[in-house]
Scaffold this motif. Structure first.
Motif, PDB file in Angstrom:
ATOM      1  N   MET A   1      19.656  11.003  -8.609  1.00 58.33           N
ATOM      2  CA  MET A   1      18.395  11.372  -9.279  1.00 58.33           C
ATOM      3  C   MET A   1      17.195  10.780  -8.547  1.00 58.33           C
ATOM      4  O   MET A   1      16.110  11.326  -8.586  1.00 58.33           O
ATOM      5  CB  MET A   1      18.425  10.903 -10.720  1.00 58.33           C
ATOM      6  N   SER A   2      17.405   9.659  -7.868  1.00 60.25           N
ATOM      7  CA  SER A   2      16.275   9.005  -7.217  1.00 60.25           C
ATOM      8  C   SER A   2      16.346   9.090  -5.698  1.00 60.25           C
ATOM      9  O   SER A   2      15.710   8.329  -5.000  1.00 60.25           O
ATOM     10  CB  SER A   2      16.225   7.532  -7.637  1.00 60.25           C
ATOM     11  N   THR A   3      17.114  10.031  -5.203  1.00 60.46           N
ATOM     12  CA  THR A   3      17.279  10.156  -3.759  1.00 60.46           C
ATOM     13  C   THR A   3      16.141  10.949  -3.146  1.00 60.46           C
ATOM     14  O   THR A   3      15.831  12.044  -3.603  1.00 60.46           O
ATOM     15  CB  THR A   3      18.607  10.839  -3.413  1.00 60.46           C
ATOM     16  N   VAL A 271       8.407  13.519  -9.034  1.00 57.89           N
ATOM     17  CA  VAL A 271       8.890  14.852  -8.648  1.00 57.89           C
ATOM     18  C   VAL A 271       9.308  14.858  -7.183  1.00 57.89           C
ATOM     19  O   VAL A 271      10.352  15.410  -6.817  1.00 57.89           O
ATOM     20  CB  VAL A 271       7.812  15.925  -8.917  1.00 57.89           C
ATOM     21  N   CYS A 272       8.504  14.235  -6.326  1.00 55.32           N
ATOM     22  CA  CYS A 272       8.836  14.179  -4.902  1.00 55.32           C
ATOM     23  C   CYS A 272      10.162  13.455  -4.673  1.00 55.32           C
ATOM     24  O   CYS A 272      10.943  13.823  -3.788  1.00 55.32           O
ATOM     25  CB  CYS A 272       7.726  13.491  -4.122  1.00 55.32           C
ATOM     26  N   ARG A 273      10.432  12.418  -5.466  1.00 49.75           N
ATOM     27  CA  ARG A 273      11.673  11.681  -5.305  1.00 49.75           C
ATOM     28  C   ARG A 273      12.893  12.512  -5.692  1.00 49.75           C
ATOM     29  O   ARG A 273      14.021  12.171  -5.338  1.00 49.75           O
ATOM     30  CB  ARG A 273      11.644  10.391  -6.139  1.00 49.75           C
ATOM     31  N   ASN A 293      -1.931  13.080  -2.970  1.00 46.06           N
ATOM     32  CA  ASN A 293      -1.466  11.742  -2.590  1.00 46.06           C
ATOM     33  C   ASN A 293      -0.579  11.165  -3.693  1.00 46.06           C
ATOM     34  O   ASN A 293      -0.983  10.248  -4.420  1.00 46.06           O
ATOM     35  CB  ASN A 293      -2.655  10.828  -2.318  1.00 46.06           C
ATOM     36  N   PRO A 294       0.640  11.690  -3.826  1.00 47.12           N
ATOM     37  CA  PRO A 294       1.557  11.176  -4.848  1.00 47.12           C
ATOM     38  C   PRO A 294       1.872   9.696  -4.613  1.00 47.12           C
ATOM     39  O   PRO A 294       1.828   9.213  -3.480  1.00 47.12           O
ATOM     40  CB  PRO A 294       2.824  12.026  -4.651  1.00 47.12           C
ATOM     41  N   ALA A 295       2.180   8.995  -5.685  1.00 53.01           N
ATOM     42  CA  ALA A 295       2.537   7.588  -5.574  1.00 53.01           C
ATOM     43  C   ALA A 295       3.860   7.433  -4.833  1.00 53.01           C
ATOM     44  O   ALA A 295       4.776   8.257  -4.976  1.00 53.01           O
ATOM     45  CB  ALA A 295       2.654   6.968  -6.961  1.00 53.01           C
ATOM     46  N   SER A 296       3.957   6.402  -4.044  1.00 49.01           N
ATOM     47  CA  SER A 296       5.212   6.046  -3.380  1.00 49.01           C
ATOM     48  C   SER A 296       5.979   5.137  -4.331  1.00 49.01           C
ATOM     49  O   SER A 296       5.575   3.999  -4.582  1.00 49.01           O
ATOM     50  CB  SER A 296       4.931   5.331  -2.055  1.00 49.01           C
ATOM     51  N   LEU A 297       7.077   5.641  -4.888  1.00 45.28           N
ATOM     52  CA  LEU A 297       7.801   4.915  -5.920  1.00 45.28           C
ATOM     53  C   LEU A 297       9.020   4.200  -5.352  1.00 45.28           C
ATOM     54  O   LEU A 297       9.775   4.767  -4.557  1.00 45.28           O
ATOM     55  CB  LEU A 297       8.240   5.887  -7.019  1.00 45.28           C
ATOM     56  N   THR A 298       9.204   2.974  -5.777  1.00 47.02           N
ATOM     57  CA  THR A 298      10.364   2.191  -5.353  1.00 47.02           C
ATOM     58  C   THR A 298      11.565   2.545  -6.229  1.00 47.02           C
ATOM     59  O   THR A 298      11.436   3.217  -7.266  1.00 47.02           O
ATOM     60  CB  THR A 298      10.077   0.686  -5.496  1.00 47.02           C
ATOM     61  N   GLY A 300      13.003   0.462  -8.055  1.00 50.70           N
ATOM     62  CA  GLY A 300      12.712  -0.191  -9.319  1.00 50.70           C
ATOM     63  C   GLY A 300      11.824   0.657 -10.210  1.00 50.70           C
ATOM     64  O   GLY A 300      12.033   0.747 -11.428  1.00 50.70           O
ATOM     65  N   ASP A 301      10.815   1.311  -9.603  1.00 54.81           N
ATOM     66  CA  ASP A 301       9.949   2.226 -10.360  1.00 54.81           C
ATOM     67  C   ASP A 301      10.766   3.369 -10.946  1.00 54.81           C
ATOM     68  O   ASP A 301      10.584   3.749 -12.108  1.00 54.81           O
ATOM     69  CB  ASP A 301       8.862   2.806  -9.453  1.00 54.81           C
ATOM     70  N   MET A 302      11.648   3.918 -10.123  1.00 51.34           N
ATOM     71  CA  MET A 302      12.464   5.046 -10.571  1.00 51.34           C
ATOM     72  C   MET A 302      13.390   4.644 -11.708  1.00 51.34           C
ATOM     73  O   MET A 302      13.598   5.400 -12.662  1.00 51.34           O
ATOM     74  CB  MET A 302      13.262   5.609  -9.399  1.00 51.34           C
ATOM     75  N   ALA A 303      13.937   3.433 -11.634  1.00 50.89           N
ATOM     76  CA  ALA A 303      14.799   2.943 -12.704  1.00 50.89           C
ATOM     77  C   ALA A 303      14.006   2.796 -14.000  1.00 50.89           C
ATOM     78  O   ALA A 303      14.486   3.142 -15.092  1.00 50.89           O
ATOM     79  CB  ALA A 303      15.430   1.616 -12.305  1.00 50.89           C
ATOM     80  N   ALA A 304      12.772   2.294 -13.890  1.00 54.89           N
ATOM     81  CA  ALA A 304      11.921   2.147 -15.071  1.00 54.89           C
ATOM     82  C   ALA A 304      11.593   3.502 -15.684  1.00 54.89           C
ATOM     83  O   ALA A 304      11.614   3.670 -16.914  1.00 54.89           O
ATOM     84  CB  ALA A 304      10.638   1.405 -14.697  1.00 54.89           C
ATOM     85  N   LEU A 305      11.301   4.478 -14.825  1.00 55.82           N
ATOM     86  CA  LEU A 305      11.004   5.825 -15.318  1.00 55.82           C
ATOM     87  C   LEU A 305      12.241   6.463 -15.943  1.00 55.82           C
ATOM     88  O   LEU A 305      12.149   7.168 -16.957  1.00 55.82           O
ATOM     89  CB  LEU A 305      10.473   6.698 -14.170  1.00 55.82           C
ATOM     90  N   HIS A 306      13.396   6.222 -15.357  1.00 58.44           N
ATOM     91  CA  HIS A 306      14.642   6.745 -15.921  1.00 58.44           C
ATOM     92  C   HIS A 306      14.858   6.169 -17.322  1.00 58.44           C
ATOM     93  O   HIS A 306      15.260   6.882 -18.251  1.00 58.44           O
ATOM     94  CB  HIS A 306      15.817   6.374 -15.012  1.00 58.44           C
TER      95      HIS A 306
END
Length: 329
Positions: A1-3, A271-273, A293-298, A300-306
């Motif tokens: 999901m975060s690839t 969405v980009c991730r 200029n979408p945010a560059s998510l780590t 950790g960010d993706m886990a928080a959003l999940h």
């Protein structure tokens, strides 16, 4: 999901920028924009790398829709035609519904080509919705003939199920699948649509990636919408569920503040991730630049959003009524 998709995204051999630019934001159902103003928005987006442009014959009237605006743009900037990957939706009438018959599809493509007047080729043509009266195989074969004739460069699909994608791709290579994908609508990640596209190597164009504006954080109550705003009629904007849905906005806002970016940029970065191309629309020049200029998510960010998605379910259908029945067809 975060690839993150590692390779550059291409559509029929043409490289697509990091974020697409939705023509929807430059005409109805959003506030109409004068063509010179719209051209400035489009030029700004293109110069910042947003080169997947998505429009529709039904976005407007037969005399003034996405195609007329595009012709106006490419008459002014003919040198940009080769820079843009143009995806056009058609074979659809907002009052009657989809027409996926060979004659209906051909008439729609011919009209689009006629309005563009040779200023720009249609790189991808999509039937805006699957016609329940016509087998998808019949529609795709008709589109394949138009590709063979050189009237369109490739075939796109819009709001389709994984099964429909597989059936269609077996007949002719599919260049693009357009679906609603956002933190408010992560459904394609759960119903095999995104996985099928990845397996078959089909790019995904994510429309409404900012949740129809909710993920800008600017709409904090339904009363923030103009009285004639069509979103007032959508299920997720109704008073009875809005407060619940807005909890997701507030959670994403907190992540944005921690990163020093806007809520919308976090939404676009998510969405980009997913390996998709977000195609936001806006009539505001500052917002267009922000969207590019979408945010560059780590991770950790993706886990928080999940975790946010797991704990804050969204209430309400996407469209409601007859239009809901045409989704994921």
């Amino acid at each position: 999901m975060s690839t993150i998709r590692a390779a550059p995204i291409t559509i029929d051999g043409k490289a697509v920028g990091h974020v697409g630019f939705g023509m929807l934001g430059l005409s109805i159902p959003w506030a109409p924009v004068d063509y010179p103003v719209a051209v400035n928005l489009m030029k700004t987006a293109l110069d910042q790398g947003a080169n997947l442009w998505n429009g529709g014959i039904h976005y407007g009237t037969p005399q003034a829709n996405s195609l007329h605006l595009l012709k106006y743009y490419f008459d002014k900037y003919p040198e940009d035609a080769s820079r843009v990957v143009l995806s056009i939706k058609g074979a659809y009438d907002g009052k009657v519904g989809p027409d996926g018959s060979p004659d209906g599809i051909r008439a729609s493509v011919d009209e689009a080509v006629k309005v563009l007047g040779g200023t720009k080729t249609i790189d991808v043509f999509e039937c805006a919705r699957v016609d329940p009266k016509v087998p998808i195989e019949t529609s795709v074969k008709a589109l394949a003939e138009l590709v063979k004739e050189g009237k369109i460069g490739g075939i796109g699909l819009s709001e389709v199920s994984a099964e429909t994608i597989r059936k269609s791709h077996a007949i002719h290579a599919i260049s693009l699948v357009e679906i609603e994908l956002s933190l408010f609508t992560p459904d394609p990640l759960k119903n095999d649509i995104a996985d099928t596209c990845r397996e078959l190597g089909i790019p995904i164009a994510a429309y409404c990636p900012i949740g129809r504006g909710l993920l800008t954080g600017k709409i904090r109550t339904p009363d923030d919408l103009e009285q004639d705003d069509f979103r007032r009629g959508l299920p997720r904007f109704q008073l009875g569920v809005f407060a619940q849905n807005f909890k997701l906005v507030e959670a994403v806002e907190r992540i944005g503040k921690d990163k020093g970016v806007t809520t919308a940029q976090v939404a676009l970065g998510w969405v980009c991730r997913q390996g998709a191309i977000p195609i936001p629309g806006s009539t505001n020049l500052e917002r267009v630049a922000e969207n590019c200029n979408p945010a560059s998510l780590t991770d950790g960010d993706m886990a928080a959003l999940h975790n946010i998605l797991d704990t804050l379910p969204i209430s309400g259908e996407r469209y409601g009524g007859v239009h809901e029945k045409l989704l994921n067809a």
